[in-house]
Design a protein around this motif. Sequence first.
Motif, PDB file in Angstrom:
ATOM      1  N   ASP A 312       3.573 -21.694  25.823  1.00 26.18           N
ATOM      2  CA  ASP A 312       3.702 -20.511  24.976  1.00 26.18           C
ATOM      3  C   ASP A 312       5.148 -20.332  24.525  1.00 26.18           C
ATOM      4  O   ASP A 312       6.084 -20.842  25.160  1.00 26.18           O
ATOM      5  CB  ASP A 312       3.253 -19.268  25.746  1.00 26.18           C
ATOM      6  N   PRO A 313       5.348 -19.593  23.436  1.00 29.05           N
ATOM      7  CA  PRO A 313       6.716 -19.273  23.028  1.00 29.05           C
ATOM      8  C   PRO A 313       7.485 -18.592  24.159  1.00 29.05           C
ATOM      9  O   PRO A 313       6.909 -17.841  24.958  1.00 29.05           O
ATOM     10  CB  PRO A 313       6.506 -18.317  21.840  1.00 29.05           C
ATOM     11  N   GLU A 314       8.784 -18.886  24.232  1.00 31.76           N
ATOM     12  CA  GLU A 314       9.685 -18.312  25.237  1.00 31.76           C
ATOM     13  C   GLU A 314       9.277 -18.711  26.659  1.00 31.76           C
ATOM     14  O   GLU A 314       9.446 -17.943  27.598  1.00 31.76           O
ATOM     15  CB  GLU A 314       9.739 -16.790  25.090  1.00 31.76           C
ATOM     16  N   THR A 315       8.722 -19.925  26.814  1.00 30.88           N
ATOM     17  CA  THR A 315       8.404 -20.452  28.141  1.00 30.88           C
ATOM     18  C   THR A 315       9.006 -21.846  28.270  1.00 30.88           C
ATOM     19  O   THR A 315       9.428 -22.460  27.290  1.00 30.88           O
ATOM     20  CB  THR A 315       6.887 -20.528  28.391  1.00 30.88           C
ATOM     21  N   GLN A 316       9.015 -22.345  29.510  1.00 32.26           N
ATOM     22  CA  GLN A 316       9.559 -23.661  29.800  1.00 32.26           C
ATOM     23  C   GLN A 316       8.528 -24.456  30.578  1.00 32.26           C
ATOM     24  O   GLN A 316       7.813 -23.899  31.415  1.00 32.26           O
ATOM     25  CB  GLN A 316      10.853 -23.525  30.610  1.00 32.26           C
ATOM     26  N   GLY A 317       8.436 -25.752  30.322  1.00 35.27           N
ATOM     27  CA  GLY A 317       7.462 -26.573  31.024  1.00 35.27           C
ATOM     28  C   GLY A 317       7.746 -28.055  30.862  1.00 35.27           C
ATOM     29  O   GLY A 317       8.710 -28.464  30.196  1.00 35.27           O
ATOM     30  N   LEU A 318       6.897 -28.864  31.487  1.00 37.01           N
ATOM     31  CA  LEU A 318       7.034 -30.317  31.466  1.00 37.01           C
ATOM     32  C   LEU A 318       6.154 -30.907  30.378  1.00 37.01           C
ATOM     33  O   LEU A 318       5.011 -30.497  30.204  1.00 37.01           O
ATOM     34  CB  LEU A 318       6.658 -30.904  32.823  1.00 37.01           C
ATOM     35  N   VAL A 319       6.704 -31.891  29.655  1.00 37.88           N
ATOM     36  CA  VAL A 319       5.965 -32.538  28.573  1.00 37.88           C
ATOM     37  C   VAL A 319       6.221 -34.038  28.602  1.00 37.88           C
ATOM     38  O   VAL A 319       7.188 -34.501  29.219  1.00 37.88           O
ATOM     39  CB  VAL A 319       6.380 -31.989  27.187  1.00 37.88           C
ATOM     40  N   GLN A 320       5.345 -34.769  27.912  1.00 38.88           N
ATOM     41  CA  GLN A 320       5.623 -36.163  27.610  1.00 38.88           C
ATOM     42  C   GLN A 320       5.866 -36.265  26.115  1.00 38.88           C
ATOM     43  O   GLN A 320       5.096 -35.732  25.316  1.00 38.88           O
ATOM     44  CB  GLN A 320       4.470 -37.077  28.032  1.00 38.88           C
ATOM     45  N   ALA A 358       1.389 -43.763  30.692  1.00 38.28           N
ATOM     46  CA  ALA A 358       0.639 -43.191  29.579  1.00 38.28           C
ATOM     47  C   ALA A 358      -0.641 -42.525  30.065  1.00 38.28           C
ATOM     48  O   ALA A 358      -1.203 -41.677  29.371  1.00 38.28           O
ATOM     49  CB  ALA A 358       0.310 -44.277  28.559  1.00 38.28           C
ATOM     50  N   ARG A 359      -1.093 -42.905  31.256  1.00 37.45           N
ATOM     51  CA  ARG A 359      -2.304 -42.317  31.827  1.00 37.45           C
ATOM     52  C   ARG A 359      -1.946 -41.598  33.124  1.00 37.45           C
ATOM     53  O   ARG A 359      -0.948 -41.913  33.769  1.00 37.45           O
ATOM     54  CB  ARG A 359      -3.346 -43.399  32.100  1.00 37.45           C
ATOM     55  N   LYS A 360      -2.784 -40.644  33.501  1.00 42.14           N
ATOM     56  CA  LYS A 360      -2.571 -39.856  34.718  1.00 42.14           C
ATOM     57  C   LYS A 360      -1.166 -39.257  34.726  1.00 42.14           C
ATOM     58  O   LYS A 360      -0.499 -39.196  35.760  1.00 42.14           O
ATOM     59  CB  LYS A 360      -2.800 -40.715  35.966  1.00 42.14           C
ATOM     60  N   ARG A 361      -0.737 -38.791  33.541  1.00 45.49           N
ATOM     61  CA  ARG A 361       0.628 -38.286  33.425  1.00 45.49           C
ATOM     62  C   ARG A 361       0.776 -36.849  33.892  1.00 45.49           C
ATOM     63  O   ARG A 361       1.895 -36.362  34.045  1.00 45.49           O
ATOM     64  CB  ARG A 361       1.092 -38.407  31.973  1.00 45.49           C
ATOM     65  N   GLY A 362      -0.373 -36.153  34.107  1.00 46.43           N
ATOM     66  CA  GLY A 362      -0.293 -34.766  34.526  1.00 46.43           C
ATOM     67  C   GLY A 362      -0.818 -34.519  35.925  1.00 46.43           C
ATOM     68  O   GLY A 362      -1.126 -33.376  36.281  1.00 46.43           O
ATOM     69  N   THR A 363      -0.893 -35.569  36.753  1.00 49.29           N
ATOM     70  CA  THR A 363      -1.388 -35.410  38.124  1.00 49.29           C
ATOM     71  C   THR A 363      -0.374 -34.611  38.948  1.00 49.29           C
ATOM     72  O   THR A 363       0.824 -34.575  38.621  1.00 49.29           O
ATOM     73  CB  THR A 363      -1.618 -36.762  38.791  1.00 49.29           C
TER      74      THR A 363
END
Length: 634
Positions: A312-320, A358-363
């Motif tokens: 969401d806007p004004e939030t922080q998180g992990l991405v690929q 590239a797979r299982k990147r959000g475990t």
Amino acid sequence: MIVGTAGHIDHGKTALVKALTGTDADRLAEEKARGITIDLGFAYADLGGGTVTGFVDVPGHERLIHTMLAGAGGIDFALLVAAADDGVMPQTREHLAILDLLGITRGFVALTKADLAGPERRAEVTAEIQTALAGTGLEKAPILAVSALTGEGIEVLRAGLAAAEAETAARNDAGLLRFAVDRSFTLAGAGTVVTGMVLGGRAKLDDSVTVSPSGLTARIRGIHAQNRKAAEGLAGQRCALNIAGERVTKDAIRRGDVVLAPALHAPTDRIDAEVRVLASEAKPIGIWFPARLYTHATEVGARIVPLAGPLDPETQGLVQLVLDRPIAATIGDRFILRDTSAIRTIGGGRFLDLRPPARKRGTPERLALLTASGNEDPAATLSALSDLAPIELAAFLRDRGLGEDTLSGLLIAAGARTIGDHALSSAAADGLRANLTDTLTAFHAENPELAGIGRERLRLLLKPRLPTTSFLAFLRDEAAAGRIVLDGAFLRLPGHEVRLSPPDEDLWQRIHPHLVDDSRFRPPRVRDFAALLNADERDIRRVLKLAQRLGQTHEIAHDHFFARAVVEEMAAIVLDVAAQAEDGWFTAPSFRDRVHNGRKVAIEVLDFYDRLGLTLRRGDLRRINPHRSDLFQR
């Protein structure tokens, strides 16, 4: 110290730099004709402290944010400009947001064109600026009223910058060279020259370097550091490098390339990162969100894949971040994300992992590793990571721009142990050793008739799971310490013995001599043993297979068993045949003639070695696989 300007178009950034340094940073004829900055400009001056301060002047037009970003990466100090007559404008806010996303916490705000505003207007704009700064890294930045026309406040600003220069700590240049290119041109009599920022390490005359991501190799022929001829350029300095090499031309090197030590050349097109989304975004960032990524002077298309749900806007998180093309990057580098139409800044953050799956990147395991990667101290990061999984040391150093000479100190500071090419924390290493003992104990209890467990099967059972090469190093160390026994292809605990039942042992004792006598290179098959020993063919086959599990035999072909010692003896003969053959290639007849076992059996034996990877086949020819030549060496 490198000072970077920022602010809205026509708020006097270039005029202010000229008033401070005496240099007009607008070098292009078009810039002078139109009266606006189009490309990056550079100026250098001794502000009174005896050292040279560099200035990067950036364009303020909304359509040139990409150029502003190329100059903002790597600066030490921000000089945010807001005109007293206009006040805070759209690009003032966007540039400020970019500086905040880049982690800039030191700077001044110059209230330019102060000669056009009286006390009330100055106070009004100052309050407006303070509101804009609130919550950013520059929240406490001093606001100074200046006028490039009358000279008001220039000396105060110059003195403040000189004091900031004196307080600027030298960047750590202990790592390997990383130099971000923002300009490439040809200089008469010199050749190709690139300018940019030394991000890490140091550039030295005659150093061999690689231009990444293209992979061009070059040599440094000359260096100007902070606009002065030098023998080396240090981390934190703006430099011009005169480089030469095959295919090295001004057109072969572009803005965004990185000149680096050859050991660091490992471009990537997939990066895991932490991202902060600006409050100005209207919608959450979902999976496969398109964007433009900017890091130092690099610009590349990217797709954003949030790893734990939409951001969401004004939030922080992990991405690929999945990039359109490979780039040269380093863990910890800051970056900015803008929309694909170059209208707005979306957010920004830091790179955490340059080689993500590239797979299982959000475990949960992956998210834990990325969280542990967030520490800016390499030793603290190594300590946290090695407690979660084996860490490949060469990649750890390379992706952080560190040299091998830093490894021993990092391991000591992190309290980590090396296992082959990897590192584990002391607790994880102790846990792996305990897991090894427990797994072998359980296996022996469940399979008392087996000599041990296969290496690969054991590797897949143990936690944490080591890559093959480091796992073999771990096994060798454990065997040397007497905690396990390496028995051919099997592993067992010391003291574990397998015995055949009395009837099977009796039958084995009748079979065994025929496997090791003079005809050992062509032993009887199962049906031949049944006739020879007047025994049931099924019993013969069962006992030979049990002997194989015990590591006494190998089934070369269906129902054709050889003693393990004979298989090893034939392997030595194969190695010798290959050593004496031209170019290492040999034929089945050349092996058959050494062991006298007949063409069909010789081919069966060589096919068995093919399956094990000891030999490589090309038609009717074979040669030794150098990587498996020690397969049967104990």
